[in-house]
Design a protein around this motif. Structure first.
Motif, mmCIF file in Angstrom:
data_model
loop_
_atom_site.group_PDB
_atom_site.id
_atom_site.type_symbol
_atom_site.label_atom_id
_atom_site.label_comp_id
_atom_site.label_asym_id
_atom_site.label_seq_id
_atom_site.Cartn_x
_atom_site.Cartn_y
_atom_site.Cartn_z
ATOM 1 N N ASP A 1 43.104 5.340 65.013
ATOM 2 C CA ASP A 1 43.254 5.597 63.585
ATOM 3 C C ASP A 1 41.859 5.585 62.962
ATOM 4 O O ASP A 1 41.501 4.692 62.195
ATOM 5 N N PHE A 2 41.059 6.589 63.309
ATOM 6 C CA PHE A 2 39.647 6.596 62.927
ATOM 7 C C PHE A 2 39.415 7.366 61.625
ATOM 8 O O PHE A 2 40.223 8.188 61.199
ATOM 9 N N TRP A 3 38.255 7.103 61.006
ATOM 10 C CA TRP A 3 37.782 7.909 59.879
ATOM 11 C C TRP A 3 37.210 9.206 60.436
ATOM 12 O O TRP A 3 36.628 9.219 61.528
ATOM 13 N N GLN A 4 37.356 10.293 59.707
ATOM 14 C CA GLN A 4 36.767 11.537 60.169
ATOM 15 C C GLN A 4 36.331 12.410 59.001
ATOM 16 O O GLN A 4 36.878 12.335 57.907
ATOM 17 N N GLY A 5 35.305 13.221 59.248
ATOM 18 C CA GLY A 5 34.789 14.152 58.261
ATOM 19 C C GLY A 5 34.171 15.343 58.960
ATOM 20 O O GLY A 5 33.956 15.326 60.183
ATOM 21 N N GLN A 6 33.864 16.382 58.190
ATOM 22 C CA GLN A 6 33.340 17.616 58.764
ATOM 23 C C GLN A 6 32.212 18.165 57.907
ATOM 24 O O GLN A 6 32.126 17.891 56.715
ATOM 25 N N PHE A 7 31.343 18.962 58.543
ATOM 26 C CA PHE A 7 30.321 19.710 57.822
ATOM 27 C C PHE A 7 29.928 20.905 58.695
ATOM 28 O O PHE A 7 30.289 20.977 59.874
ATOM 29 N N THR A 8 29.202 21.824 58.095
ATOM 30 C CA THR A 8 28.692 22.985 58.814
ATOM 31 C C THR A 8 27.181 22.937 58.814
ATOM 32 O O THR A 8 26.560 22.681 57.775
ATOM 33 N N ALA A 9 26.567 23.152 59.980
ATOM 34 C CA ALA A 9 25.110 23.182 60.116
ATOM 35 C C ALA A 9 24.723 24.494 60.766
ATOM 36 O O ALA A 9 25.134 24.772 61.903
ATOM 37 N N CYS A 10 23.965 25.329 60.041
ATOM 38 C CA CYS A 10 23.509 26.624 60.556
ATOM 39 C C CYS A 10 24.671 27.445 61.108
ATOM 40 O O CYS A 10 24.568 28.074 62.163
ATOM 41 N N GLY A 11 25.791 27.397 60.397
ATOM 42 C CA GLY A 11 26.951 28.184 60.774
ATOM 43 C C GLY A 11 27.850 27.575 61.824
ATOM 44 O O GLY A 11 28.868 28.175 62.189
ATOM 45 N N VAL A 12 27.523 26.373 62.319
ATOM 46 C CA VAL A 12 28.305 25.719 63.375
ATOM 47 C C VAL A 12 29.119 24.573 62.775
ATOM 48 O O VAL A 12 28.575 23.724 62.061
ATOM 49 N N ALA A 13 30.407 24.531 63.088
ATOM 50 C CA ALA A 13 31.273 23.456 62.606
ATOM 51 C C ALA A 13 30.971 22.166 63.365
ATOM 52 O O ALA A 13 30.915 22.158 64.599
ATOM 53 N N HIS A 14 30.792 21.084 62.621
ATOM 54 C CA HIS A 14 30.558 19.757 63.188
ATOM 55 C C HIS A 14 31.619 18.796 62.658
ATOM 56 O O HIS A 14 31.960 18.824 61.474
ATOM 57 N N ARG A 15 32.121 17.957 63.538
ATOM 58 C CA ARG A 15 33.109 16.938 63.184
ATOM 59 C C ARG A 15 32.548 15.572 63.517
ATOM 60 O O ARG A 15 31.897 15.400 64.555
ATOM 61 N N PHE A 16 32.788 14.605 62.654
ATOM 62 C CA PHE A 16 32.294 13.237 62.874
ATOM 63 C C PHE A 16 33.476 12.291 62.753
ATOM 64 O O PHE A 16 34.185 12.301 61.741
ATOM 65 N N VAL A 17 33.730 11.489 63.795
ATOM 66 C CA VAL A 17 34.776 10.473 63.730
ATOM 67 C C VAL A 17 34.129 9.101 63.917
ATOM 68 O O VAL A 17 33.199 8.954 64.706
ATOM 69 N N VAL A 18 34.623 8.125 63.163
ATOM 70 C CA VAL A 18 34.068 6.771 63.199
ATOM 71 C C VAL A 18 35.210 5.782 63.364
ATOM 72 O O VAL A 18 36.137 5.747 62.553
ATOM 73 N N ALA A 19 35.144 4.978 64.404
ATOM 74 C CA ALA A 19 36.125 3.915 64.645
ATOM 75 C C ALA A 19 35.508 2.571 64.293
ATOM 76 O O ALA A 19 34.328 2.336 64.571
ATOM 77 N N GLY A 20 36.289 1.694 63.692
ATOM 78 C CA GLY A 20 35.844 0.321 63.479
ATOM 79 C C GLY A 20 34.986 0.079 62.261
ATOM 80 O O GLY A 20 34.396 -0.999 62.119
ATOM 81 N N ALA A 21 34.879 1.041 61.345
ATOM 82 C CA ALA A 21 34.025 0.857 60.172
ATOM 83 C C ALA A 21 34.648 -0.121 59.179
ATOM 84 O O ALA A 21 35.878 -0.227 59.073
ATOM 85 N N ALA A 22 33.793 -0.801 58.434
ATOM 86 C CA ALA A 22 34.248 -1.698 57.375
ATOM 87 C C ALA A 22 34.637 -0.885 56.138
ATOM 88 O O ALA A 22 34.236 0.280 55.999
ATOM 89 N N PRO A 23 35.418 -1.460 55.220
ATOM 90 C CA PRO A 23 35.822 -0.717 54.008
ATOM 91 C C PRO A 23 34.641 -0.236 53.160
ATOM 92 O O PRO A 23 34.794 0.716 52.391
#
Length: 601
Positions: A182-204
């Protein structure tokens, strides 16, 4: 990658989180067309982490069948098995894998999170490594709230990511780790390439939007470094970050990376300051992302084809890890995430780490690369005396090479890196390729330079080259531990971890494992609980007696406290003391320094 369908591949795995409390994965491997005596094996190491880790130790309950018939299995060695099967029917193997290593290298499973590398879970089917592979990640009631993240190509998955994935071959399968939870996740685009970032265990308090924005700057800077306005060599990219109480590390993959950090190092909502811990995390992200080019594609010739059964040796880790370590923080500066002063502070730390390692006089950085399997990844109390890090010294070799090239004015290390990418067609590379590109772009041979910096234990010409780019290297007083030649832990007493070669502590007879309890000064005894107490009680006295406990005995060891040194900044030659003073860097020409750090010619 070849076009795939939603059907299972000739080599197909099903992985289920079978028992969260027992930390067990259930794996089913189906081989559509097995050989008559089909061999399967589990890798003994994972590319990027150069240690034989014996992943097979966590495999249990291996069974095989064809239809309803049980197939006998013969274990050939510590990590391989032969199935006495027929060729006319699919071979199905089932087994469990214990997963309780909370690192980026193996596998983990508990009630909050799952993670695995294919090298830990997926048996290699000998003779079919080049065939299509598929992986089905099975949903289970216990993981109903979880999602899945992986760099593998999805073939038929649900909205949470459970389902079928494909890989062109075994190498691709095991080079795409899987994160579940049940991780946090976000996305962005860099130079036309899709990037996804997921983070497990983060504090509020975690500020995900800031992490995304800063990582986007890193990725855009790296892609432009390698390709200008061209395209990246991957269609998408995934960052998987596991935030823990205390941890640090990363492992690169072809279109993803697995990272681990202390959760206090994550950015916090409402806090615009950039902590040292967050700067370190950004440097880690930059390092692993740069590896997407430098080691995953442009790579040692010895790694053209991985041998998963044994060590794979190369003398080039000083280039692939060291040069990546040079560019990781440098790209932070070019991305605007740190300033010149912060960058020089980071370089200062690296220089002092190398200078405070007596092993730099014993082992060349090329030898350190070759010995990674038995020395760097198996460190003990004598490691600083016997070896040098191909990360830290390798990064200083890159620094010297970049500064020398810029000083001569014909090219830069940036151009050399891109030249190697082109010459080697983003593939296997040898040191002769480095020398060839250097000579082509710089107009002279650099064989003597690399011989001195990489294949000898001579000191690097840091002060000279830094001065030519507006940075003065000056000696600064060393701390007491450094002057004594000690690395210690402090917890109600002083526990000696390492005694550095040639220092005062070694001459006095102190040894790793000693507990330093107190000192006697001019007939008076004093209890110490931290190393600074030694200087406090000694005062102006330079002769004292160290009282230590060793193997249950109390020993009294005469010790002479060394004065703070006054040695020069690092230059060429071998005459440095075993424990030199610290080196401090001061900018004397901001224009020249900024030209270098900004990447200007």
């Amino acid at each position: 990658m070849p076009k795939t369908t939603a059907a299972p591949a000739p080599v197909h795995y099903e992985v289920a989180a079978a028992n969260l409390q027992a930390h067990l994965y259930q794996v089913t491997l189906t081989i559509a067309q097995p050989q008559a005596r089909q061999t399967v094996s589990l890798p003994v190491w994972i590319p990027g982490s150069y240690l034989v880790r014996e992943f097979a130790k966590n495999l249990q309950n291996l069974q095989a069948r064809q239809g309803k018939r049980a197939v006998p299995l013969h274990q050939g060695d510590k990590h391989s098995w032969v199935a006495q099967c027929r060729e006319d029917a699919p071979l199905v193997l089932t087994y469990e894998v214990y997963a309780y290593d909370n690192s980026v290298r193996t596998a983990w499973l508990d009630s909050a999170r799952g993670f695995f590398n294919g090298t830990s879970l997926c048996l290699r089917v000998h003779g079919q490594e080049a065939a299509r592979h598929s992986l089905y990640i099975a949903p289970r009631p216990a993981t109903a709230a979880w999602s899945v993240a992986t760099g593998l190509a999805p073939l038929k998955t649900d909205k949470k990511g459970f389902g079928l994935y494909g890989a062109a071959h075994y190498d691709e399968l095991v080079d795409c780790p899987v994160e579940m939870g049940d991780f946090w996740q976000g996305q962005f685009t860099a130079c036309g390439v899709a990037h996804r970032f997921v983070v497990a265990g983060a504090a509020p308090s975690f500020d995900g939007e800031r992490l995304l924005a800063d990582t986007q700057k890193i990725c855009e800077t790296a892609i432009r470094f390698w390709h200008g306005k061209g395209k990246a060599p991957f269609g998408s990219y995934l960052f998987m970050l596991n935030a823990v109480h205390d941890g640090y590390g990363g492992l690169e993959h072809r279109n993803s990376t697995a990272l681990i950090c202390g959760r206090r190092d994550l950015p916090r909502v409402g806090d615009k300051r950039q902590s040292d811990g967050y700067t370190t995390l950004l440097g880690l992200i930059s390092h692993e992302y740069f590896h997407t080019w430098n080691v995953k594609r442009l790579r040692p010739a010895e790694f053209a084809t991985y041998d998963y059964d044994q060590e794979n040796y190369t003398q080039l880790l000083w280039f692939f890890e060291g040069f990546t370590s040079y560019y990781d923080d440098l790209l932070l500066r070019r991305a605007g995430l740190i300033d010149d002063a912060t960058y020089l502070k980071l370089i200062t730390k690296t220089i002092n780490q190398v200078l405070q390692t007596p092993g730099r006089k014993v082992q060349t950085v090329a030898q350190a690369s070759f010995d990674a399997w038995v020395k760097y990844y198996r460190q003990d109390e004598n490691t600083p005396n016997a070896t040098v890090s191909y990360y830290t010294k390798g990064s200083l070799v890159a620094l010297c090479l970049d500064l020398r090239l810029r000083q001569e004015g014909k090219t830069t290390l940036d151009d050399v890196m891109r030249g190697l990418w082109s010459r080697c067609k983003a593939g296997p590379m040898a040191e002769t390729d480095v020398l060839a590109v250097l000579e082509q772009l710089a107009g002279r041979s650099y064989a003597r330079d690399l011989q001195q910096w990489v294949h000898s234990t001579d000191e690097l010409p840091l002060a000279e080259l830094l001065a030519a780019h507006g940075v003065a290297a000056k000696s600064e007083p060393a701390q007491l531990a450094q002057r004594l030649g000690l690395r210690v832990a402090e917890n109600h007493s002083v526990q000696i971890k390492t005694v550095l070669r040639g220092g005062a502590a070694e001459k006095a007879g102190l040894a790793p494992g000693d507990e330093w309890l107190g000192v006697q000064v001019k007939g008076q005894g004093w209890r110490i609980s931290k190393l600074d107490d030694v200087g406090f009680y000694a005062g102006s006295q330079k002769q004292l007696t160290a009282v230590v406990a060793r193997d249950g005995r109390l020993l009294e060891l005469p010790l002479q406290l060394p004065l703070p040194g006054n040695s020069p900044a690092p230059t060429k030659g071998r005459s440095r003391p075993a424990t030199p003073d610290n080196v401090g860097l001061t900018c004397t020409d901001a224009t020249a320094t900024s030209r270098w750090l900004a990447g200007s010619a």
